[in-house]
Each structure stands twice: as C-alpha cells, then as structure tokens.
Write a protein that holds these residues in place. Sequence first.
Motif, short mmCIF file in Angstrom:
data_model
loop_
_atom_site.label_atom_id
_atom_site.label_comp_id
_atom_site.label_asym_id
_atom_site.label_seq_id
_atom_site.Cartn_x
_atom_site.Cartn_y
_atom_site.Cartn_z
N GLY A 17 0.88 -1.16 0.03
CA GLY A 17 -0.02 0.05 -0.04
C GLY A 17 0.89 1.23 -0.04
O GLY A 17 0.51 2.26 -0.70
N ALA A 18 1.94 1.18 0.72
CA ALA A 18 2.89 2.44 0.84
C ALA A 18 3.52 2.74 -0.54
O ALA A 18 3.69 3.71 -1.11
CB ALA A 18 3.74 2.17 2.04
N ALA A 19 3.88 1.54 -1.17
CA ALA A 19 4.41 1.52 -2.42
C ALA A 19 3.58 2.08 -3.59
O ALA A 19 3.96 2.95 -4.28
CB ALA A 19 4.88 0.10 -2.96
N PHE A 60 3.76 5.46 -5.99
CA PHE A 60 3.64 5.54 -7.50
C PHE A 60 2.48 6.15 -7.78
O PHE A 60 1.96 6.40 -9.05
CB PHE A 60 3.84 4.21 -7.81
CG PHE A 60 4.94 3.53 -7.94
CD1 PHE A 60 5.97 4.16 -8.90
CD2 PHE A 60 5.52 2.49 -7.04
CE1 PHE A 60 7.07 3.26 -8.88
CE2 PHE A 60 6.61 2.06 -7.21
CZ PHE A 60 7.79 2.31 -8.19
N GLY A 61 1.84 6.92 -7.06
CA GLY A 61 0.65 7.77 -7.19
C GLY A 61 -0.84 6.97 -7.49
O GLY A 61 -1.81 7.52 -7.58
N GLU A 62 -0.88 5.78 -6.86
CA GLU A 62 -2.19 4.98 -6.94
C GLU A 62 -2.70 5.00 -5.52
O GLU A 62 -2.44 3.95 -4.70
CB GLU A 62 -1.62 3.47 -7.41
CG GLU A 62 -1.00 3.39 -8.67
CD GLU A 62 -1.99 3.70 -9.86
OE1 GLU A 62 -3.22 3.78 -9.49
OE2 GLU A 62 -1.63 4.08 -10.76
N ILE A 63 -3.15 6.30 -5.32
CA ILE A 63 -3.55 6.33 -3.63
C ILE A 63 -4.84 5.50 -3.45
O ILE A 63 -4.93 4.90 -2.38
CB ILE A 63 -3.75 7.87 -3.71
CG1 ILE A 63 -2.37 8.63 -3.66
CG2 ILE A 63 -4.37 8.28 -2.05
CD1 ILE A 63 -2.49 10.02 -3.58
N GLY A 64 -5.75 5.36 -4.55
CA GLY A 64 -6.74 4.42 -4.05
C GLY A 64 -6.66 2.92 -3.89
O GLY A 64 -7.04 2.66 -2.73
N LEU A 114 -5.23 -1.22 0.26
CA LEU A 114 -4.40 -2.17 0.98
C LEU A 114 -4.01 -1.85 2.44
O LEU A 114 -3.79 -2.72 3.02
CB LEU A 114 -2.96 -2.31 0.01
CG LEU A 114 -2.78 -2.81 -1.49
CD1 LEU A 114 -1.72 -2.20 -2.22
CD2 LEU A 114 -2.93 -4.23 -1.30
N ILE A 115 -4.21 -0.46 2.62
CA ILE A 115 -3.78 -0.15 4.13
C ILE A 115 -5.11 -0.92 4.85
O ILE A 115 -4.82 -1.32 5.89
CB ILE A 115 -3.91 1.18 4.20
CG1 ILE A 115 -2.69 2.07 3.79
CG2 ILE A 115 -4.47 1.78 5.51
CD1 ILE A 115 -2.59 3.37 3.63
N CYS A 127 -5.11 9.73 2.35
CA CYS A 127 -5.56 9.28 0.78
C CYS A 127 -6.79 9.71 0.52
O CYS A 127 -6.59 9.89 -0.77
CB CYS A 127 -5.77 7.69 1.33
SG CYS A 127 -4.35 6.58 1.69
N LEU A 128 -7.84 10.24 1.15
CA LEU A 128 -8.79 10.97 1.00
C LEU A 128 -8.69 12.49 0.36
O LEU A 128 -9.19 12.96 -0.31
CB LEU A 128 -9.80 10.69 1.84
CG LEU A 128 -10.46 9.52 2.10
CD1 LEU A 128 -11.67 9.54 3.07
CD2 LEU A 128 -11.29 8.49 0.78
N PHE A 129 -7.68 12.85 0.83
CA PHE A 129 -7.36 14.40 0.85
C PHE A 129 -6.08 14.61 0.82
O PHE A 129 -5.29 15.26 1.48
CB PHE A 129 -7.92 15.21 1.94
CG PHE A 129 -9.21 14.86 2.11
CD1 PHE A 129 -10.36 15.46 1.48
CD2 PHE A 129 -9.78 14.23 3.38
CE1 PHE A 129 -11.45 15.16 1.58
CE2 PHE A 129 -11.17 13.94 3.73
CZ PHE A 129 -12.12 14.34 2.92
N PRO A 130 -5.26 13.96 -0.30
CA PRO A 130 -3.72 14.13 -0.38
C PRO A 130 -3.31 15.53 -0.31
O PRO A 130 -2.13 15.89 -0.13
CB PRO A 130 -3.59 13.33 -1.66
CG PRO A 130 -4.68 13.11 -2.45
CD PRO A 130 -5.75 13.18 -1.51
N GLY A 131 -4.06 16.52 -1.20
CA GLY A 131 -3.71 17.80 -1.04
C GLY A 131 -3.47 18.48 0.07
O GLY A 131 -2.88 19.40 0.32
#
Length: 200
Positions: A42-44, A48-52, A57-58, A167-171
């Motif tokens: 999940g961290a990986a 790589f930008g695949e936050i969903g 995975l988290i 993850c929901l609000f990466p900004g």
Amino acid sequence: MFDAKLRPLIDPPLNRAGKVLAAWGVTANALTLAGLALGLAGAAAIAFGEIGAGLALILANRLLDGLDGAVARANGPTSFGGYLDIVADFAFYVAVPLGFGVLAEANTLPALVLVASFVLTGVSFLAFAAIAATRGEETEAHGKKSFFYSTGLAEGGETIAIFIAMCLFPGWFGPIVYGYAALCILTVFQRSALALARFG
C-alpha cells in the motif's frame, strides 16, 4: 485514545473469525506477515501515485492485523508472535508516510516529521511496557496482549483514521500530518507523566 473503547465492538466478530481460521490451520504469524506485505504494498502504491489502491491495501492490512490477534487468542499467544506483531505494526506505520514523501517533494518534510513523531511515541510505548513488565503489571484495556499496552492520545485507531484522511485528501497532507504529529508528541508527554506517576 479510542482503541480501548472500540475493543468490545470489534473483538467479538474478530474472535469468531479467528477461531474459524485457527481451525483451518492458519497461523497468527502468517497473517501478521501477510498483513505487513499488504501494508508495504500500500505504501509503495501511494509512492507511485496509486492512492486509491494504497488505501485499499492499508485497510486490508488493518483487517489482517485484527485477525492475527484473534487467531493468536484461539491458538494461544506466543512471545515471538507478540514481538512480530509490534515490529510489523511500526514498519507499516512508518512506510505509509514515507510513501507520501516519495510521491511529492512537498510531502517530504511533513513525512519526516510524522516518522520522527512515530519513533518517539514508539519508544515511549515500548519503554513503558518494558518497565511495567519488570514490575509485574498487567492490563487488558486493549484486550489480552503479549505485553503491557499503555493508553495514549494517539493510538492505532487514530493513526488509521489519519492514514485514511491522507488518502482521501492528499492535497492536505501537510496540515493533516503536522496536526497529528503534534498529537503524537502530546502522547509522549502524557505517557511520560503516567510513567512518573506509576514508576517515580
């Protein structure tokens, strides 16, 4: 802060599932290692930008983290299992903010601050547990554990809530992280005050 309050709600279904898995021959250590692999993946994914995918995975990691304890209770806990579980937990906790730090340069400093705050809370947690063990102290506020679990403002439940928010609000990663890092530091002071009261 909320972990002990959540235990009566989450333990019964986990314990039922744990008994089934134990009957199938699944071991707690296997679940711990599988959960760690999912958490690191999940961290990986986040890096790589695949936050969903990282969030999914988290959540899978946390499910297996709950199930490994349930299987351990069904089979009988071991000292090595307790050791493996806490090491896997902290490896996961550190990996997620590092994933965000790799994702974007703007995240690097807040990620390092959060990792540092996790190190401090981890040291206070484990030092408290070690000293409590030498004094023969026990608690089941967080369920039956391999060693003493001291309560704090920032615990597992709060950490997962923060990871979900990341993850929901990466900004908003920076403000979320700095706020939680401050809560982690307050937890160190809180636990230190408790240590002084109990061990001083």
